[in-house]
Design an enzyme around this catalytic site. Structure first.
Site, PDB file in Angstrom:
ATOM      1  N   MET A  61       0.810  -1.232   0.073  1.00 21.93           N
ATOM      2  CA  MET A  61      -0.176  -0.205   0.094  1.00 21.93           C
ATOM      3  C   MET A  61       0.694   1.169   0.071  1.00 21.93           C
ATOM      4  O   MET A  61       1.696   1.491   0.959  1.00 21.93           O
ATOM      5  CB  MET A  61      -0.920  -0.001   1.192  1.00 21.93           C
ATOM      6  CG  MET A  61      -2.038  -1.032   0.944  1.00 21.93           C
ATOM      7  SD  MET A  61      -3.103  -1.254   2.513  1.00 21.93           S
ATOM      8  CE  MET A  61      -2.001  -2.234   3.723  1.00 21.93           C
ATOM      9  N   CYS A 111      -1.843  -1.122 -10.129  1.00 12.56           N
ATOM     10  CA  CYS A 111      -2.097   0.249  -9.551  1.00 12.56           C
ATOM     11  C   CYS A 111      -2.770   1.267 -10.642  1.00 12.56           C
ATOM     12  O   CYS A 111      -2.091   1.487 -11.771  1.00 12.56           O
ATOM     13  CB  CYS A 111      -0.812   0.551  -8.824  1.00 12.56           C
ATOM     14  SG  CYS A 111      -0.874   2.374  -8.379  1.00 12.56           S
ATOM     15  N   GLY A 161      -8.983  -7.576  -2.266  1.00 12.41           N
ATOM     16  CA  GLY A 161      -9.829  -6.485  -2.494  1.00 12.41           C
ATOM     17  C   GLY A 161     -11.042  -6.971  -1.761  1.00 12.41           C
ATOM     18  O   GLY A 161     -11.955  -7.789  -2.004  1.00 12.41           O
ATOM     19  N   GLY A 162     -11.479  -5.702  -0.878  1.00  9.62           N
ATOM     20  CA  GLY A 162     -12.708  -5.695  -0.116  1.00  9.62           C
ATOM     21  C   GLY A 162     -12.792  -6.838   0.933  1.00  9.62           C
ATOM     22  O   GLY A 162     -14.223  -6.912   1.284  1.00  9.62           O
ATOM     23  N   ARG A 208      -6.532  -2.441   3.446  1.00  2.46           N
ATOM     24  CA  ARG A 208      -6.720  -1.376   4.310  1.00  2.46           C
ATOM     25  C   ARG A 208      -7.475  -2.001   5.743  1.00  2.46           C
ATOM     26  O   ARG A 208      -7.129  -1.427   6.655  1.00  2.46           O
ATOM     27  CB  ARG A 208      -7.833  -0.627   3.457  1.00  2.46           C
ATOM     28  CG  ARG A 208      -7.363   0.413   2.500  1.00  2.46           C
ATOM     29  CD  ARG A 208      -8.282   1.117   1.841  1.00  2.46           C
ATOM     30  NE  ARG A 208      -9.024   0.004   0.765  1.00  2.46           N
ATOM     31  CZ  ARG A 208     -10.231   0.362   0.235  1.00  2.46           C
ATOM     32  NH1 ARG A 208     -10.760   1.478   0.479  1.00  2.46           N
ATOM     33  NH2 ARG A 208     -10.621  -0.343  -0.497  1.00  2.46           N
TER      34      ARG A 208
END
Length: 332
Positions: free
Chosen positions: A13, A95, A208-209, A231
């Site tokens: 990240m 990205c 992802g997610g 995240r």
């Protein structure tokens, strides 16, 4: 170590997974594969290599994510990184930021799978460590069925040891990088179909997610060889404390939070002695006690006190005193 052993990873990240973040995450999980921020190959070739590639021995297993699209330069950067002791080289094909597009790498490389394969082959010829690719399921108006299949087939034929797939398209026109992390719909089933087609001898990881370890385990159950959290792991790093038990079968044990904060305080002290600032370390730690009594005060102290000139590692211990560790132990 076979690549199949990498069942759980923390995603690369930008502006987040620097060496201080990785040292911190390693206090919580000894087994997760950790990734650097993306580093451009030309920067490694021409820039300050110790600053770009330096890391603490405790960060392993550790992968370097490279950005670039010129096979010979990526190969040179990969060789330099291998000499610095990295365990894996990962090529960024996912990205969507403007600065990445302007350099003709990142997600826009989804449109040129033959070039990506050439990049992989060049790096494989230079290093003995695994070379992997992290991509999207497609970009812009691409059909993810043929687009992802072609990329996967080409890079695996070129020698890629694994493919990590962020299960969204990237929209290079019309969406910002931030919007690209949320607006394109998730399509986990597309990644599962890729894995089913490739078979058991090809590593396909998913990203992802994914917000919790339970969701990550469900992805493993659906067929993914590995699961990568981004995240969620950054904003709620406490969940990493259970990763070794949940993904690798290690005996679950409560975290000794006092010892962990002592380790981080000692690390911060070394960083400050080398000319750094406390906030470089503590900015990655604000979400540690997410949801627990005292977490707001923890965040407040780190956010207001750590950036002050001359702030020392004792700030961490002052902040820890606000956390109800008995409540945390019950939740573990």
């Amino acid at each position: 170590m076979k690549y199949q052993s990498h069942r759980f990873a923390v995603a690369p990240m930008m502006d987040w997974t620097d060496r201080h973040c990785r040292f911190f995450h390693r206090q919580l999980t000894s087994r997760a594969l950790l990734y650097t921020e993306m580093v451009v190959a030309d920067a490694i070739i021409h820039g300050d290599r110790d600053r770009l590639l330096g890391h603490d021995a405790v960060e392993h297993p550790l992968a370097l994510q490279l950005g670039g699209s010129q096979p010979e330069r990526l190969a040179q950067a990969a060789r330099i990184a291998a000499e610095y002791g990295y365990d894996e080289i990962n090529l960024n094909v996912g990205c969507p930021s403007d600065r990445v597009q302007s350099g003709t790498f990142g997600a826009c490389l989804m449109r040129t799978p033959a070039l990506v394969a050439d990049c992989v082959a060049a790096m494989k010829a230079e290093v003995r460590i695994p070379v992997t690719v992290k991509c999207r399921i497609g970009v812009d108006d691409q059909d993810p069925e043929p687009a992802l299949d072609e990329l996967a087939d080409r890079v695996l034929a070129a020698g890629s040891d694994a493919l990590w797939v962020h299960a969204r398209k990237a929209w290079l026109q019309g969406l910002s990088p931030k919007e690209n992390r949320d607006i394109p719909p998730l399509d986990y089933a597309r990644v599962h179909r890729l894995k089913a087609r490739l078979g058991s001898d090809r590593f396909v990881g998913i990203n992802g997610g994914i917000h919790t370890l339970e969701e990550a385990l469900a992805q493993r159950a659906a067929g993914a060889d590995g699961v990568m959290l981004g995240r969620a792991a950054y904003h709620n790093p406490g969940l990493l404390a259970a990763a070794d038990a949940r993904f690798y079968g290690e005996q679950a044990a409560p975290v000794d939070w006092d010892a962990m904060i002592d380790a981080m305080a000692a690390y911060a002290s070394r960083h400050i002695a080398a000319g750094g600032r406390l906030v470089h370390v503590t900015r990655h730690m604000t979400g540690l006690f997410h949801g627990l009594a005292g977490a707001r005060k923890w965040r407040q102290i780190l956010s207001t006190e750590a950036p002050k000139p001359g702030a020392g590692p004792d700030v961490l211990k002052v902040a820890l005193a606000e956390i109800c560790l008995d409540e945390q132990a019950k939740a573990a």
